[in-house]
Structure formats: C-alpha cells, structure tokens
Design an enzyme around this catalytic site. Sequence first.
Site, PDB file in Angstrom:
ATOM      1  N   LYS A 126      82.184 -41.075 -15.924  1.00 33.75           N
ATOM      2  CA  LYS A 126      82.531 -40.537 -14.621  1.00 33.75           C
ATOM      3  C   LYS A 126      83.498 -39.363 -14.680  1.00 33.75           C
ATOM      4  CE  LYS A 126      84.549 -44.196 -13.169  1.00 33.75           C
ATOM      5  NZ  LYS A 126      84.354 -45.499 -14.208  1.00 33.75           N
ATOM      6  N   THR A 127      84.275 -39.486 -15.541  1.00 31.49           N
ATOM      7  CA  THR A 127      85.317 -38.177 -15.850  1.00 31.49           C
ATOM      8  C   THR A 127      84.674 -37.061 -16.496  1.00 31.49           C
ATOM      9  OG1 THR A 127      87.056 -39.748 -16.190  1.00 31.49           O
ATOM     10  CG2 THR A 127      87.405 -37.369 -17.024  1.00 31.49           C
ATOM     11  N   GLU A 170      85.878 -38.201  -8.625  1.00 32.59           N
ATOM     12  CA  GLU A 170      85.499 -39.248  -9.597  1.00 32.59           C
ATOM     13  C   GLU A 170      85.746 -40.388  -8.959  1.00 32.59           C
ATOM     14  OE1 GLU A 170      87.086 -41.401 -13.700  1.00 32.59           O
ATOM     15  OE2 GLU A 170      87.373 -39.495 -13.377  1.00 32.59           O
TER      16      GLU A 170
END
Length: 479
Positions: A126-127, A170
């Site tokens: 995600k990041t 995010e």
Amino acid sequence: MIVPPPPELVPAEKLGHVHFVGIGGAGLSGIARIMLARGMTVSGSDAKDSLTLTALRALGATCYVGHDADHLGTADTVVVSTAIKETNPEVVEARRRGLLLYSRAAALSAVMDGRRVAAVSGAHGKTTTSSMLAVALQHCGADPSFAIGGNFNDTGTNAHDGTGDIFVVEADESDRAFLQYSPEVAVVTNVDPDHLDMYASPEDYHQAFDIFVDCIVPGGFLVACVDDPGARRLAESARARGVDVRTYGESDDADVRIDNVVVRPLGSTFELVVHGRRQGTIDVHVAGRHHTWNAAAAYTAAIGLGFPSAELREGLSNYAGTRRRFEYKGAAAGVRVYDDYGHHPTEMLVNLRAARGAAGDGRVIVCFRPLRHTRTQFFYRELGEALGLADEVIVMDPTGDDPIPGVTGALILPHIPLPPERIVYERSWSAAPVRVAERVRPGDLVLTLGAPDVALIGPEVLELIGDRLESESEPDAAR
C-alpha cells in the site's frame, strides 16, 4: 480503541481546534500536517518525543509528550489513534466534555471531502504503491494531496495538501478504516489475510474487500492485481456486480501486463503492454521484483484518471522510495545495512528475496522484531519459514500491542529452517546490535526487519562495525 464513524461527517474546516491522541503515528501525523497547511488549530500528544513531533511543532502544532487531560485545552474535536485505550485520560476527558470524537478514518475522510479520492489498499504494498501514484501524478503536472503511511525518502514527509482535485490515500484495512472512504479509484494490490485479531476469519477479511469495492463512487473503477489469487477473485466478483475493473500483472489476461522484466540488485526494468499495445518501459530504482507490480498498479490507476502514459512512466522511473521500504542505512567495513517495515510473512519473503539479490555473493543477516503479539500468535510458523531465506537470523520479542502470555520471539525459532548455530534469540534490546555486529563479515548485507523501533538497530550496528574495524587496524604497539 475503535471509534465508530460519526452519523454525519463534518468537513475538516468546521472541526475547530483539533487535538490528536497519538499524533506521532504515521496515520495521525499526516492528517495533522494537512490540517496545519489549511490554517487549522492543531494540538496533540504522544507517548514519546520524536522527529515527527519536532516537524509538526515547526509547522505550528502544539505537541505534548505523555497523556494528560489538561492537554485538550480548548479542543473542539479529538482524533484518536486505534492504538489508544478507552482509559486514556485525554479520551476520558473528551467524553466528559462531550467533544466530537473522530477516528483516524473519519478525520481523513473529513480532509478528503470534495476531492477525487484514489484509495490504495491491500495486505502488502500500500505505502509504496500510493507513494508511486502520488509521484507519478506530480510528474504529470498535477499537485495531488496525499496521506501515506510512510515518509518519502527525498522529501521526508508522509502527507501534502495539494492544489489539485485528486487525493491519494493509503487505505488501511487493519482496523476496517478503508470502509469509511468513498474512492473514485480503489486499488487493491493483494488480499492476503492479516490482522486476524480484528477479523473473525480469513473469510471475514476477504469480505471486507468486497465491501471496500462497494464504496467506489458512481463512475469510479477498481484496479486489481490478477497475479494475486485474492485480488483476482475480488476483480471477478466486482465485474459480476457491474463494477468497472482494470487489472494489472504478469498474467496473460491482465489489462495492463508486465512484460520483459529484468531484475537488478537494487532495481528492475520492465515493459508495459496495455490491451496488447506496447507502451514502453519503466525503470524502478527500488530493490525487489515485487515493485514492478506496485509501479504497474500506480500506472493503471493514473491512466484511468486520464494522465498520459509517457509522463507517467517517466515519473515512476524517478521514484526514489519511502522510508522503511528496503531503505539503505549505510555501510561500514564492507557491510551494507538496510531497513524494512515488512512484518507479515508474505512481505518478509519478498523483502528477503530482494535482500538476497542485493547481497550478491555476500550473506544476508537479519535482525527481526515481530510487530504485534497477536500477529506472532497467529503466524509464528509462517514467520519462521520466511526467515529461512536468510543466512543468519537474530529474533527479538514482539512489540506494538499488549503482551500475551507465552507469545514471545521464542515461538518463531523452531520454525526457522536453519541450523541452530545460525539462529539467535535476543530478548535484550541493548544486546541486539552487538549480536548482529559480532556475526557479520565483509560483503554481508544486514537487514533490520519488522516493528518500527528495530530501525534504530542498524545505525548502532554500523557504529560497532566501524569501531571494530578501527580497533583491528591499530598497530600492536598501540594496543
């Protein structure tokens, strides 16, 4: 502490003085940074001082170390981190006063109000994917807002209040926060059950992503990785419900296909094929083949938002990485040290493969600090199996939540497929860097892995190695 969503979301500018309980965390600090950029009054507290608090103070926030009811001052709204307990004195005081209590997700929704939201979710990646998307859009001349769970290497920040109409977020699934967003673009990198202290079962975890897809606003679309079984199932289910789905991956049926991958020790190059048409290459400057998927996800989302292919590919090739994502910490005596946040077995596998590639002929020495006792309790076997990709392993005790009787780093040890002499269980924080330093030799790569505080061990290891080298180089007469 889980704060239920408010019955009616109040836009950020109408929240008054906002106080954050746990302001130093990756999630809350980003929201606070955006509110400060909008001229709002912000205060907050955290258990310990940090560079994050120093940066927020410089931006105008009042930040306290420790928690006390008096810290609320004139606050109108209190934003609470999931990690905060109901008994926290600031939470107790906020309830006594009848102040508006917001969760991280609700506060983030408030600052995203009125923007086109691109929400990046999934168990892993995600990041990096959300960071890549923000960088690619910036390169195209857009100025997106973003709130991401890691700091960019080049700017040192995890959030920005942009002038454009796109907000990249995010979307964390750990506490079901992502179910409170209304994205135009929902990106799902993978669906690999985690956070089983929050979810009743793997099936419950999968179902949450189905609900996430239902949160997409009319006219929006889903971006999903068809190489991941969970994300593929999600894409097929979404299409059956009439959702606009754009897929990516190496599979032949991907809408955006990754082709001709060349992996280097600290990066990779690959070609993009969109609906059968070759678009050109992307040169990724972060270690690990898995980042080709992250870059393809960002590209697929940005193309869907209407941005041009050539500029996006160029922007992604300029991506410099985020903190604690195979972050280079330094070198001494021919030993390189990297740090990564990977804490789920799947993340650890891809990071250790990247470390193996970057190490070349050298060995991989891992110092692993499990993040959360609950995750250790659920996945201790898988954590051990993943660590088997290293040559030497130092395992520490879990941190990040309340202790569970019998759940320590020792649970992991029997499941590491390495000879016992190459495994160390170290309960003492101060001794861990020593344990690492005494095992390394020139050419090795050290990877500190897991909970946030394990990142502090790398610099100590470098210092110890440097001292040892200096000592060994002294003439005998000077000793």
